[in-house]
Write an enzyme that holds these catalytic residues in place. Structure first.
Site, short mmCIF file in Angstrom:
data_model
loop_
_atom_site.label_atom_id
_atom_site.label_comp_id
_atom_site.label_asym_id
_atom_site.label_seq_id
_atom_site.Cartn_x
_atom_site.Cartn_y
_atom_site.Cartn_z
N GLU A 1 0.83 -1.21 0.00
CA GLU A 1 0.00 0.00 0.00
C GLU A 1 0.87 1.27 0.00
O GLU A 1 0.82 2.08 0.91
CB GLU A 1 -0.94 0.00 1.21
N GLU B 1 -8.95 -5.08 -1.29
CA GLU B 1 -9.26 -5.17 0.13
C GLU B 1 -10.54 -4.39 0.43
O GLU B 1 -10.55 -3.17 0.34
CB GLU B 1 -8.13 -4.62 1.01
#
Length: 657
Positions: free
Chosen positions: A155, A224
């Site tokens: 990320e 996600e």
């Protein structure tokens, strides 16, 4: 990594010529399913066919290998669907033994599932073998930017923007490295808007309906879908209504098994051992509510629409703002903040707001009712006081000034002792009945215990002459996100005495001695082999309740049955707990503060929207894997920092109430 290819011997994964292989005959290529995987703007293509992947994620380090078979079975048949291909993802948050990774893959294969196995790759160079929070001691390292000692990511988007050119160069390096591995499958970068071709950038978050890939020829992926948020000691439990989650992920969804941060792996700081995230399969491997059933029905409805979704672009038609809508001359009731799915354009197969309660039972933790449990209050607990008197005698480091905690401990322990001495003149007025001085400590640690002349101290109980000051700095998980977090300080930053006749006395830059960890840790009191190194005190714990800095031990027999087990630690304060030498993690009976008065699935979800557990310990129960237990004589060891009543610790089981 050598010449851009992964190589491991002795039966572990190898990569040669762009293909995964197994050494020593562990797995032959004939056991693998060979297929082409590409993408276009609509979807991932498997053997040229567009597919919607209903994905789930199991973080295999957060459960024991003995749990994997059951978790995979439940994920496939209960939380997702038994009739469609299943993709599994997992995150290597820890640099664990490769054997465990291979075992997990083989466990999935043994269930005869079609699956995609995804990893957040972690590349650590310059001989670093521990996780990145230790890498901060490497000379010249700069976390999450383009420098040779550090190659490890997840990320990265927010950091890339903050670091500018260096972040852009780093992400280009990562993309080039991945492509040169020649895996034959597309690569995905989550939360990376400028992912270079051929990388697919993907969305992580609570909502991704507004997300678009950075190139028109890339598919839209949601890697996600967050079903909750981290739980912190002293905080409430953040629960996301399943109606809102289903509403948000009507097209793409990825879900998690929760799991447990065993040992000292919980990050944070202050993150609990439980990693449930309000998951449809909780950390014990159970289905605690109708969450999973609702999502399973959503997945079925989505798969019924798969061909249309991946074959054509959507047409948007306004049906008005009322609950009663008309579509194709039919009338429908549409609850607010919801989506109805009509695979045949006539009949509603699923509505995100309508949750069906399948049964009236609920799952919970209750004291186990075996013969052993009834004897629990009479078990022979023994205690040992952590040795404070010998501090400084075995110190390995002495230096002027205050050192950074992680630089000294190398993350071998949560605990670091800082000890020094201060001379007090007999003429000080506080010695003749004046106001006692105060010791001011500025700390970047997460907890601190102060001892003056061997006594746990509130006010500074100093006497004339030389006084010994011992400060125990405690880490409760370490920072693992943010820009340049390798520069963030840990441990004690400054120490000063206030209220002396000469006002302030700064102790920061005088000589300090350092001792890593507790004496009980160095003697390995958590293991059966180390118990005999000290004299344990037997007898009633009633007179010893609320004793700080104390080790406790007891033996117990494993209960019958197969229900998941946990320790009820509500009678304790703060510390760590081990069973048969394996760490269950940190416990802390910090009571949650927040607003638990309201919760509605309507409207945009944020972690503070639906809270529970106000006024209760944030985490009371701590998962005990059955695979860690022997039939008889299991060793339970507890280290208590604040003072608790170990005689009231009980073993509980997960069962239908």
């Amino acid at each position: 990594m050598a010449n851009g290819k992964w190589q491991m011997a002795n039966g572990k994964w190898q990569m040669a010529n762009g293909k995964w292989q197994m050494a020593n005959g562990k797995m032959s290529s004939s056991q693998l399913i060979h297929c082409s995987v590409t993408y276009d703007k609509k979807a991932i293509l498997i053997n040229g066919q567009r597919r919607i992947l209903i994905s789930g994620s199991i973080h295999y380090p957060r459960s024991t290998p003995e749990m994997w078979e059951d978790l995979i079975k439940k994920a496939k048949s209960e939380a997702w669907m038994s009739s469609t291909p299943m993709s599994f993802g997992t995150v290597m948050n820890l640099l664990l033994a490769t054997y465990d990774l291979v075992r997990f893959i083989k466990t999935v294969q043994n269930r005869d599932y079609t699956f995609i196995f995804a990893l957040d790759l972690m590349f650590v160079q310059s001989g670093i073998w521990r996780i990145s929070r230790l890498a901060k001691v490497v000379p010249g390292i700069s976390f999450r930017t383009d420098n040779e000692p550090f190659k490890i990511e997840n990320e990265y988007g927010p950091e890339s923007k903050a670091l500018g050119a260096a972040g852009h160069a780093y992400i280009n390096w990562a993309a080039k490295m991945a492509v040169e591995l020649n895996t034959g499958v597309p690569w995905v970068m989550c939360k990376e808007d400028d992912a270079p071709d051929p990388m697919i950038n993907a969305c992580n978050g609570f909502y991704c309906d507004a997300f678009s890939p950075n190139k028109p020829y890339k598919p839209t992926l949601w890697t996600e879908a967050w079903s909750g948020w981290f739980t912190e000691f002293g905080g409430t439990i953040h629960q996301r209504p399943v109606q809102d989650l289903a509403f948000a992920v009507a097209r793409f969804i990825q879900k998690y098994h929760g799991g447990t941060n065993f040992g000292r792996t919980a990050g944070g700081p202050f993150i609990t051992t439980s990693y449930d995230y309000d998951a449809p399969i909780d950390e014990y491997g159970e289905k605690p509510n109708s969450f999973s059933s609702h999502l399973k029905e959503l997945h079925k409805a989505i798969k019924l629409c798969e061909h249309a979704l991946v074959s054509s672009d959507p047409t948007v038609t306004s049906l008005g703002t009322y609950h009663q809508v008309t579509f194709n001359n039919r009338h429908y009731d549409l609850p607010p903040w919801s989506i109805s799915i009509l695979p045949d354009c006539k009949h509603v197969a699923f509505n995100t707001a309508l949750v069906i309660i399948l049964c009236a039972t609920r799952l919970g933790l209750k004291p186990r009712e075996s013969k052993c449990c009834r004897r629990t209050p009479r078990l022979s607990w023994e205690a040992y006081d952590e040795d404070i008197s010998s501090l400084g005698e075995s110190s390995t480091t002495t230096a002027p000034g205050l050192l950074d905690q992680i630089n000294v401990t190398r993350d071998k322990s949560d605990y670091l002792w800082y000890t020094t001495s201060v001379d007090i003149s007999p003429s000080e007025s506080f010695l003749r009945g004046g106001r006692k001085p105060t010791l001011n400590v500025d700390s970047a640690g997460h907890a601190l215990h102060v001892f003056i002349n061997g006594q746990l101290s509130g006010p500074a109980n100093l006497h004339a002459g030389t006084n010994r000051i011992a400060l125990l700095s405690v880490a409760v998980g370490l920072q693992n996100v943010g820009v340049h977090y390798e520069t963030w300080k840990t441990g004690i930053q400054s120490v000063s005495l206030h209220g002396l006749d000469q006002r302030k006395k700064d102790l920061t830059w005088q000589k300090w001695s350092y001792q890593v960890g507790l004496k009980g840790e160095s003697m390995n009191l958590v293991s059966p082999k180390g118990l005999s190194s000290v004299e344990w005190i037997r007898g009633s714990l009633a007179a010893r309740s609320r004793q700080s800095m104390t080790w406790y031990k007891v033996y117990f027999n494993a209960p019958g049955g197969n229900e998941p087990l946990a320790l009820d630690m509500r009678s304790m304060g703060k510390g760590q707990v081990w069973i048969n030498g394996q760490s269950l993690g940190r416990y802390w009976m910090a009571y949650a503060k927040g607003d638990c008065s309201t919760c509605s699935y309507l409207g945009t979800f944020r972690p503070t929207k639906c809270q529970s557990g106000c006024g209760q310990p944030t985490q009371r129960w701590y998962h005990v894997p059955r695979s860690w237990l022997k039939p008889t004589r299991n060793l339970l060891v507890v280290f208590e920092e604040l003072g608790g009543d170990a005689s009231k610790i009980s073993l509980v089981r997960r069962s239908v109430l």
